[in-house]
Motif scaffolding. Structure first.
Motif, short mmCIF file in Angstrom:
data_model
loop_
_atom_site.label_atom_id
_atom_site.label_comp_id
_atom_site.label_asym_id
_atom_site.label_seq_id
_atom_site.Cartn_x
_atom_site.Cartn_y
_atom_site.Cartn_z
N SER A 462 0.86 -1.19 0.00
CA SER A 462 0.00 0.00 0.00
C SER A 462 0.89 1.23 0.00
O SER A 462 1.94 1.25 0.64
CB SER A 462 -0.91 0.00 1.23
N PRO A 465 -2.13 4.26 3.38
CA PRO A 465 -0.85 4.61 3.98
C PRO A 465 0.23 3.64 3.52
O PRO A 465 -0.07 2.52 3.08
CB PRO A 465 -1.14 4.46 5.48
N ARG A 467 2.71 0.72 3.34
CA ARG A 467 2.77 -0.57 4.04
C ARG A 467 3.54 -1.55 3.17
O ARG A 467 3.23 -1.70 1.99
CB ARG A 467 1.37 -1.09 4.34
N ASP A 495 3.93 -0.64 8.53
CA ASP A 495 2.47 -0.75 8.55
C ASP A 495 1.91 0.57 9.07
O ASP A 495 2.58 1.59 9.07
CB ASP A 495 2.01 -1.96 9.37
N ARG A 496 0.66 0.53 9.52
CA ARG A 496 0.02 1.76 9.98
C ARG A 496 0.74 2.39 11.18
O ARG A 496 0.63 3.59 11.42
CB ARG A 496 -1.45 1.49 10.35
N ASP A 497 1.48 1.57 11.93
CA ASP A 497 2.17 2.08 13.10
C ASP A 497 3.52 2.70 12.76
O ASP A 497 4.15 3.33 13.61
CB ASP A 497 2.37 0.97 14.13
N ASP A 521 8.14 3.34 15.37
CA ASP A 521 8.48 4.00 14.12
C ASP A 521 9.90 4.55 14.20
O ASP A 521 10.21 5.39 15.05
CB ASP A 521 7.49 5.15 13.84
#
Length: 689
Positions: A462, A465, A467, A495-497, A521
């Motif tokens: 992705s 966001p 990923r 990922d999203r985090d 992150d």
């Protein structure tokens, strides 16, 4: 006889006088019949009107209705002389308020019941018109694109076979739900044997933009041949507190557009019986779109638009971009200026584009940054977008910090090559995206470290966001972050985090160094890591360091917590320790030996020191000053029968200097002199004198 003739002549005069008197009293009705017959002879019907005055020099008609609403006039005054009237001409015509219906149809322009009179095909002889002054004319115009109302004064001036209409200020506005604000047209319209021509200046009639010049339009149209040409040009300057697009086009009001800059245009339409070809050149000068969800940007350059309507050569809308410059106005600036070239086509319901993005920076002007292709179907609401390109990095040329100013000073001195592909698809279920980037021998410098020889392929499941498609791996030939690390392998995922390093390891001195994320992150302002040292061989380490006279055996390991602060890696008092026992031998030059009995004793101990415990710790900025804690426990079997020693040292200096040159402003003997706790006092030498 004479008397009889006199009587007869008198009777004739009496009858003539009576007839004349009767005709004068019935003149209005007779005039109505004559005018109705003349209109009927010319094919104009139905026609209703009243003659309210007929004199020797003028006639006045009222309540005129031709074609049941095609032309409605409240009053017409015709002025003439006896000679002009006998020759079929009049001096002038004054019109009060008139309402006309005009239709723009596939076959041309229609004035309804007035068509026979204006086309020149009507019977009854030629129509000769004088000058006509209309106090106010209202024209209800119907077109395939909507309906409009034209209103204002007009003057008609005959010129041979032509009829010229002068418009001092004709207001034009849409009826119903207006998409465009009213405009005022001033100029000249001419109808000559079926050829319709015009030359008009257009200005806004909107309340908050009244008088703003919109452009100049000229053209002609042959109603019989159904062919013509229209040309228009103009310029508009938009500004905050000044002219805004919403003033000219109310349909834009819900979008709250904040636009500034200048738009100049030149447009032309070629009309033939079967098709219309329209073209336009739009020149943008710092035309800026502010405060959108995507930020603010300005556009400068030429945009060419074309469209074919009807016939076998009907074509979609085509937009040609020849170096359209795009500048990011968002603070801080996200991307450097680029130029976009290529074509966009819209053939309802499909929008297609094929574009090339190039740098507009003077140092790398014209450098190809990527190809942008895609399509979108408005009916199915499905589409796809692809961006692909290859970048060759060079310091001071194509770099991330030059293309993305937000990285200025954060990622510098880039080298190597990268290729990428990014895909976005739109469907009823939403938006899906993916991407892939391949790095070849990429190097760069950051405040925290420098990298060389990065290679590998990264796949993204992705983009929005971002990923990754599971863990991704890159190879790093060299990393320097306080110490040189060669031939590493970095595995990470996103990922999203955020972005996390799941395993990054480099072989080092017979062992390895491993870096993993501790937080969510690594791009966070206070990103945290664990730096683990595994099985590092002291003998191999000292071959790297090359400290004269110093050798050692054994292996060390441990973990050092690391946090990024202002771009620098800061070590948080990590702990290292020997994994087993070993030997340290220091045979330094005599100049290294400092005077003093205790120093000599420890120097002698280090000539063959068998340690049972070696511990250490590091804290501080890896790119600056570090604090080193070192603890040694053990003995020299050749000294005092192996009596145990304990050495504890605390030092400050540069880690890079320690590893590269074996010095931080002190030598190994200084490690002994600066110990924080004295060595254990050995027993008295019983063999001495």
């Amino acid at each position: 006889m004479k008397r009889r003739l006199a009587v007869v002549f008198g009777l004739v005069l009496l009858v003539a006088a009576g007839g004349a008197a009767w005709l004068w009293t019935e003149r209005l009705a007779v005039a109505e019949q004559a005018i109705a017959r003349a209109l009927s002879d010319r094919g104009v019907a139905p026609a209703n009107f009243r003659v309210v005055f007929l004199g020797l020099r003028s006639i006045v008609l009222a309540d005129i209705d031709i074609g049941e609403g095609d032309a409605v006039v409240d009053s017409v005054t015709v002025t003439y002389s006896a000679g002009e009237l006998l020759s079929g001409r009049v001096r002038s015509i004054d019109v009060g308020k008139a309402r006309l219906r005009v239709r723009l149809e596939e076959g041309g322009i229609s004035f309804g019941a007035l068509d026979p009179l204006l086309s020149g095909d009507a019977g009854g002889g030629p129509l000769v018109l004088p000058e006509i002054a209309a106090e106010r004319v209202e024209i209800a115009l119907s077109t395939p694109w909507g309906e409009a109302l034209l209103s204002g004064p007009a003057d008609v001036m005959p010129s041979g076979t032509a009829i010229a209409v002068s418009l001092p200020g004709m207001r034009i506005e849409e009826t119903g739900s207006p998409r465009l604000a009213p405009v005022v047209a001033a100029g000249r319209i001419e109808l000559n044997e079926g050829v319709f021509g015009f030359d008009l200046a257009l200005a806004s009639a909107a309340a908050d933009a009244e008088g703003t010049a919109l452009g100049h339009v000229v053209g002609n149209y042959d109603t019989a041949g159904r062919a013509g040409n229209i040309r228009a040009e103009g310029a508009m300057a938009f500004a905050r507190g000044g002219l805004r697009p919403q003033m000219l086009a109310p349909l834009l009001a819900p979008y709250h557009l904040d636009l500034t800059g200048v738009v100049a245009y030149r447009a032309e339409a070629e009309i033939s019986p079967d098709e219309v070809l329209a073209t336009a050149d739009i020149d943008l000068d710092k035309f800026a779109l502010h405060q959108t969800a995507a930020g603010s940007a300005s556009f400068s350059g030429l945009v060419k638009v074309s469209k074919g309507f009807g016939g076998p050569t009907a074509s979609p809308y085509r937009v040609g971009l020849s170096g359209l410059r795009i500048d990011d106005l968002t603070a801080p600036q996200r991307f450097a200026p680029v130029r976009v070239e290529g074509d966009v086509a819209f053939g309802a319901p499909v929008l297609d584009w094929r574009l090339v993005a190039r740098s507009a920076l003077p140092a790398i002007a014209g450098a190809r940054l990527g190809d942008l292709t895609g399509s979108y179907n408005a009916d199915t609401q499905k589409g796809n977008f692809r961006a692909a390109g290859e970048l060759g990095f060079a310091p001071g040329k194509v770099e991330l910090q030059t293309l993305l100013p937000v990285l200025l000073g954060k990622v510098t001195r880039m080298s190597g090559n990268a290729s990428y592909v990014a895909d976005i698809s739109i469907s009823e279920g939403g938006i899906a995206s993916s991407g892939e980037a391949t790095l070849k021998n990429v190097g760069f410098v950051t405040p925290a470290a420098s990298f060389e020889g990065i290679g590998g392929t990264v796949k993204l499941a992705s983009l929005l966001p971002p990923r990754t498609r599971g863990p991704q791996t890159l190879r790093v030939r060299m990393l320097e972050a306080g110490l040189p690390l060669a031939n590493g392998v970095v595995t990470f995922d996103m990922d999203r985090d955020g972005l996390r390093i799941t395993d990054a390891r480099w072989p080092f001195a017979g062992g390895q160094v491993v870096l993993v994320s501790r937080g969510a992150d690594v791009l966070a302002a206070d990103a945290r890591f664990d730096l683990t040292v595994e099985h590092v061989d002291l003998e191999a380490l000292l071959r790297i360091v090359e400290v004269p006279g110093l050798t050692a055996t054994g292996q060390i390991g441990g973990t050092i917590p690391v946090v990024l602060r202002d771009g620098d890696p800061v070590l948080l008092d990590g702990a290292l320790a020997a994994e087993d026992e070993g030997i340290i031998v220091y045979l330094g030059a005599g100049s290294d030996i400092a005077p003093g009995e205790e120093t000599k004793l420890l120097t002698d101990a280090l000539r063959n020191f068998h340690y049972t415990e070696l511990t250490g710790g590091l804290s501080g900025n890896a790119n600056g000053e570090l604090v080193l804690r070192l603890g040694l426990r053990g003995s020299n079997p050749d000294l005092y029968s192996g009596y145990p020693f304990a050495i504890n040292v605390r030092l400050e200096g540069s880690l890079a200097d320690v590893l590269r040159r074996g010095t931080v402003g002190f030598r190994p003997m200084e490690l002994i002199r600066d110990q924080s706790a004295p060595a254990v006092t050995p027993p008295a030498d019983k063999t001495g004198p």
